[in-house]
Design a protein around this motif. Structure first.
Motif, PDB file in Angstrom:
ATOM      1  N   PRO A  36       0.834  -1.208   0.000  1.00 42.36           N
ATOM      2  CA  PRO A  36       0.000   0.000   0.000  1.00 42.36           C
ATOM      3  C   PRO A  36       0.870   1.260   0.000  1.00 42.36           C
ATOM      4  O   PRO A  36       1.872   1.349   0.712  1.00 42.36           O
ATOM      5  N   ILE A  37       0.485   2.232  -0.813  1.00 37.61           N
ATOM      6  CA  ILE A  37       1.120   3.552  -0.806  1.00 37.61           C
ATOM      7  C   ILE A  37      -0.007   4.579  -0.716  1.00 37.61           C
ATOM      8  O   ILE A  37      -0.774   4.761  -1.672  1.00 37.61           O
ATOM      9  N   THR A  80       5.889  -2.724   2.991  1.00 35.01           N
ATOM     10  CA  THR A  80       6.062  -1.318   2.613  1.00 35.01           C
ATOM     11  C   THR A  80       7.110  -1.207   1.520  1.00 35.01           C
ATOM     12  O   THR A  80       7.954  -2.098   1.345  1.00 35.01           O
ATOM     13  N   LEU A  81       7.080  -0.098   0.813  1.00 33.59           N
ATOM     14  CA  LEU A  81       8.093   0.159  -0.207  1.00 33.59           C
ATOM     15  C   LEU A  81       9.473   0.205   0.431  1.00 33.59           C
ATOM     16  O   LEU A  81      10.451  -0.308  -0.139  1.00 33.59           O
ATOM     17  N   GLY A  82       9.583   0.786   1.624  1.00 36.99           N
ATOM     18  CA  GLY A  82      10.863   0.856   2.312  1.00 36.99           C
ATOM     19  C   GLY A  82      11.434  -0.524   2.603  1.00 36.99           C
ATOM     20  O   GLY A  82      12.641  -0.756   2.454  1.00 36.99           O
ATOM     21  N   ASP A  83      10.572  -1.452   3.018  1.00 38.55           N
ATOM     22  CA  ASP A  83      11.035  -2.818   3.301  1.00 38.55           C
ATOM     23  C   ASP A  83      11.508  -3.509   2.028  1.00 38.55           C
ATOM     24  O   ASP A  83      12.486  -4.280   2.048  1.00 38.55           O
ATOM     25  N   PHE A  95      11.229   5.817   2.289  1.00 38.92           N
ATOM     26  CA  PHE A  95       9.788   5.737   2.506  1.00 38.92           C
ATOM     27  C   PHE A  95       9.555   4.702   3.593  1.00 38.92           C
ATOM     28  O   PHE A  95       9.376   3.532   3.330  1.00 38.92           O
ATOM     29  N   ASP A  96       9.611   5.122   4.833  1.00 39.67           N
ATOM     30  CA  ASP A  96       9.520   4.208   5.960  1.00 39.67           C
ATOM     31  C   ASP A  96       8.110   4.235   6.528  1.00 39.67           C
ATOM     32  O   ASP A  96       7.832   4.848   7.554  1.00 39.67           O
ATOM     33  N   GLY A  97       7.196   3.605   5.838  1.00 38.99           N
ATOM     34  CA  GLY A  97       5.818   3.591   6.276  1.00 38.99           C
ATOM     35  C   GLY A  97       4.896   3.383   5.101  1.00 38.99           C
ATOM     36  O   GLY A  97       5.295   2.948   4.028  1.00 38.99           O
ATOM     37  N   PHE A  98       3.625   3.704   5.287  1.00 36.66           N
ATOM     38  CA  PHE A  98       2.620   3.495   4.245  1.00 36.66           C
ATOM     39  C   PHE A  98       2.200   4.796   3.568  1.00 36.66           C
ATOM     40  O   PHE A  98       1.666   4.770   2.470  1.00 36.66           O
ATOM     41  N   PHE A 167      10.173   3.467  -6.132  1.00 36.81           N
ATOM     42  CA  PHE A 167       9.106   2.565  -6.575  1.00 36.81           C
ATOM     43  C   PHE A 167       9.420   2.021  -7.957  1.00 36.81           C
ATOM     44  O   PHE A 167       9.326   0.811  -8.214  1.00 36.81           O
ATOM     45  N   ALA A 168       9.809   2.887  -8.885  1.00 38.79           N
ATOM     46  CA  ALA A 168      10.134   2.452 -10.245  1.00 38.79           C
ATOM     47  C   ALA A 168      11.331   1.501 -10.253  1.00 38.79           C
ATOM     48  O   ALA A 168      11.356   0.518 -11.010  1.00 38.79           O
ATOM     49  N   ASP A 169      12.321   1.765  -9.386  1.00 35.94           N
ATOM     50  CA  ASP A 169      13.503   0.908  -9.325  1.00 35.94           C
ATOM     51  C   ASP A 169      13.169  -0.493  -8.833  1.00 35.94           C
ATOM     52  O   ASP A 169      13.819  -1.471  -9.221  1.00 35.94           O
TER      53      ASP A 169
END
Length: 502
Positions: A36-37, A80-83, A95-98, A167-169
């Motif tokens: 989720p973002i 998450t994206l950060g994870d 990005f450490d979260g949602f 995100f793209a990476d």
């Protein structure tokens, strides 16, 4: 596993992801890791923060034991994206979260965001043509208050951010994207076309992303499904919702559906008889769960279950895009019987099982800690277990589930598959539900209890405990208490529901 990035734009995005999280908790599986973002300038928003709290609790429960395969509940990973960046060996988390935090909206007016005072005379006059004085003086920290012209400018920074680059990476060939937005407000109506345009363009900071350009994209555009009370001091006026919807649909017909930008586009809305308090933002903007949001969550699952052959994309254009609507068979007080086949089959068994799992742990578990399932296998389930972090988190999540069920039942359209009564506080906020019957096997509407051939069979919690004992015996000892707990409850709940109801 492949990832499904779910962009929840604005308050509607948060509320739909809340319903999605409840469905995943009940045992519904998408076949993807869900990422989720949440994109919402209103960092204090009640709906936003309630959803982010729920997502964190879900993650903790998954990590503690629900990811163990025999367990039915919480089995679909949410991350998450950060994870993901960390797992792939990336650097510091961006990005450490949602929730993605928009820069420049905290305590700022729109004219400050565009640096209006530093513009030359001609550009100031141009800005005044495009934006009213009210637009220019609008506070951004609670959102765009139904002004997509403001939102499109502010949200453009997301597609130019380090987060979007990351995100793209991390996006890979088998990953998918789903976008949730409303069409009658400011944040969603502006963010949806802007995000799709940049996804299909797939040129970010000079880098081209072919996988992103030809990605499988689904989206739901939520049309008006509620009204707000008239307030002359508020900039939000639901009398303009339909006009804004028509204008946005006209734009989408050329720039979204008309140019094959998305593979599957879902439409949903309601007659909007439901009326909420007129809160422009902040912690008070916390609406009751609505059946429209639950149905929108089903659209995400439908998209996830769609075979790749129906989601082909070439040169940034969807091949044979599909457009879907959601229908029901009934009036304003719905239960499982009012849903058509696919939706009913997906929801009924899973929600009933989680309902009874929730009910037993909330109402009965403490009274049965001396039963064989609790004390005869390792690790034991005792009073100490009830005070551990896992069970405390489960209790908090289950409390949110009960509130969600109760909110759905008192809203319009009401979705009330269970015979429960909302419990409210002095602010008229739902805090729990009470049962509509002493016999727990009559709590599912339109689903009568099966006739039992054994006239001496146990009822209510005793029957549940008998199946828990059988499940514990078959399972034996386990690596840790959360895994054993969820495994035996997964087996027992399924057995009870199949025996008595389904």
């Amino acid at each position: 596993m492949a990832k499904l990035y779910v962009f929840g734009i604005g308050g509607t995005g948060s509320r739909v992801i809340r319903s999605l999280t409840m469905l995943l908790a009940s045992g519904i599986d998408t076949g993807f890791d869900i990422v989720p973002i949440l994109i919402d300038p209103d960092g204090a928003g009640g709906d936003l923060n309630r959803t982010t709290k729920l997502l964190r609790e879900y993650q903790d429960l998954y990590t503690a034991g629900a990811g163990h395969k025999p367990n039915k509940y919480f089995k679909n990973k949410i991350t998450t994206l950060g994870d993901i960046i960390t797992e792939k060996g990336g650097g510091a988390k961006v990005f450490d979260g949602f929730r993605f935090e928009l820069d420049g909206v905290q305590n700022d007016k729109f004219k400050d965001f565009i640096d209006f005072n530093s513009l030359d005379r001609n550009n100031k006059n141009l800005a005044k043509l495009l934006f009213s004085e009210k637009n220019l003086d609008a506070d951004l920290d609670v959102g765009f208050k139904g002004n997509p012209n403001i939102g499109s400018v502010v949200l453009n920074q997301f597609t130019k951010s380090e987060v979007f680059q990351s995100f793209a990476d991390t996006f890979e060939a088998n990953d998918r994207i789903f976008i949730i937005s409303s069409i009658f407000g400011g944040t969603g109506a502006a963010g949806f076309p802007l995000l799709v345009k940049n996804l299909r363009k797939a040129n970010i900071e000079g880098k081209h992303y072919e996988y992103l350009k030809n990605s499988k994209i689904g989206a739901i555009t939520v049309q008006p499904y509620f009204k707000v009370k008239q307030n002359d001091n508020s900039e939000i006026d639901s009398h303009g919702f339909i006009t804004k919807t028509k204008a946005a649909l006209h734009y989408y017909s050329k720039n979204i559906s008309g140019n094959n930008s998305v593979n599957h586009l879902y439409y949903i809305g309601d007659a909007a008889d439901n009326t909420y308090e007129n809160n422009e933002g902040g912690k008070n903007q916390q609406n009751d769960a609505h059946f429209i949001e639950l149905s929108s969550a089903l659209a995400i699952i439908d998209f996830a279950h769609t075979d790749d052959t129906y989601l082909q994309t070439t040169n940034g254009k969807a091949i044979k895009p599909k457009f879907k609507e959601f229908g029901i068979n009934g009036d304003n007080n719905l239960s499982f019987g009012n849903l058509y086949g696919a939706s009913q089959n997906l929801l009924k068994q899973n929600l009933i099982e989680y309902f009874y799992f929730n009910l037993f742990t909330n109402n009965y578990l403490k009274d049965w800690l001396k039963a064989p399932f609790a004390k005869e296998y390792e690790p034991v389930i005792d009073q100490n277990f009830l005070y551990q972090g896992f069970y405390k988190t489960l209790t908090a999540f289950n409390s949110s589930f009960r509130v969600w069920i109760a909110e759905l039942s008192r809203n319009s359209i009401a979705f009330s598959p269970f015979s429960v009564n909302p419990v409210v506080n002095q602010e008229n906020k739902i805090t729990d539900f009470s049962l509509g019957s002493n016999n727990i096997f009559t709590l599912v509407r339109d689903t009568p209890e099966k006739k039992n051939l054994n006239p001496f069979a146990s009822n209510n919690d005793e029957l549940f405990v008998s199946f828990l004992n059988k499940a514990a015996k078959a399972t034996g000892n386990a690596p840790d208490a959360p895994k054993r707990f969820l495994e035996i409850f997964s087996q027992a709940t399924t057995a009870v529901v199949n025996k008595k109801l389904i």
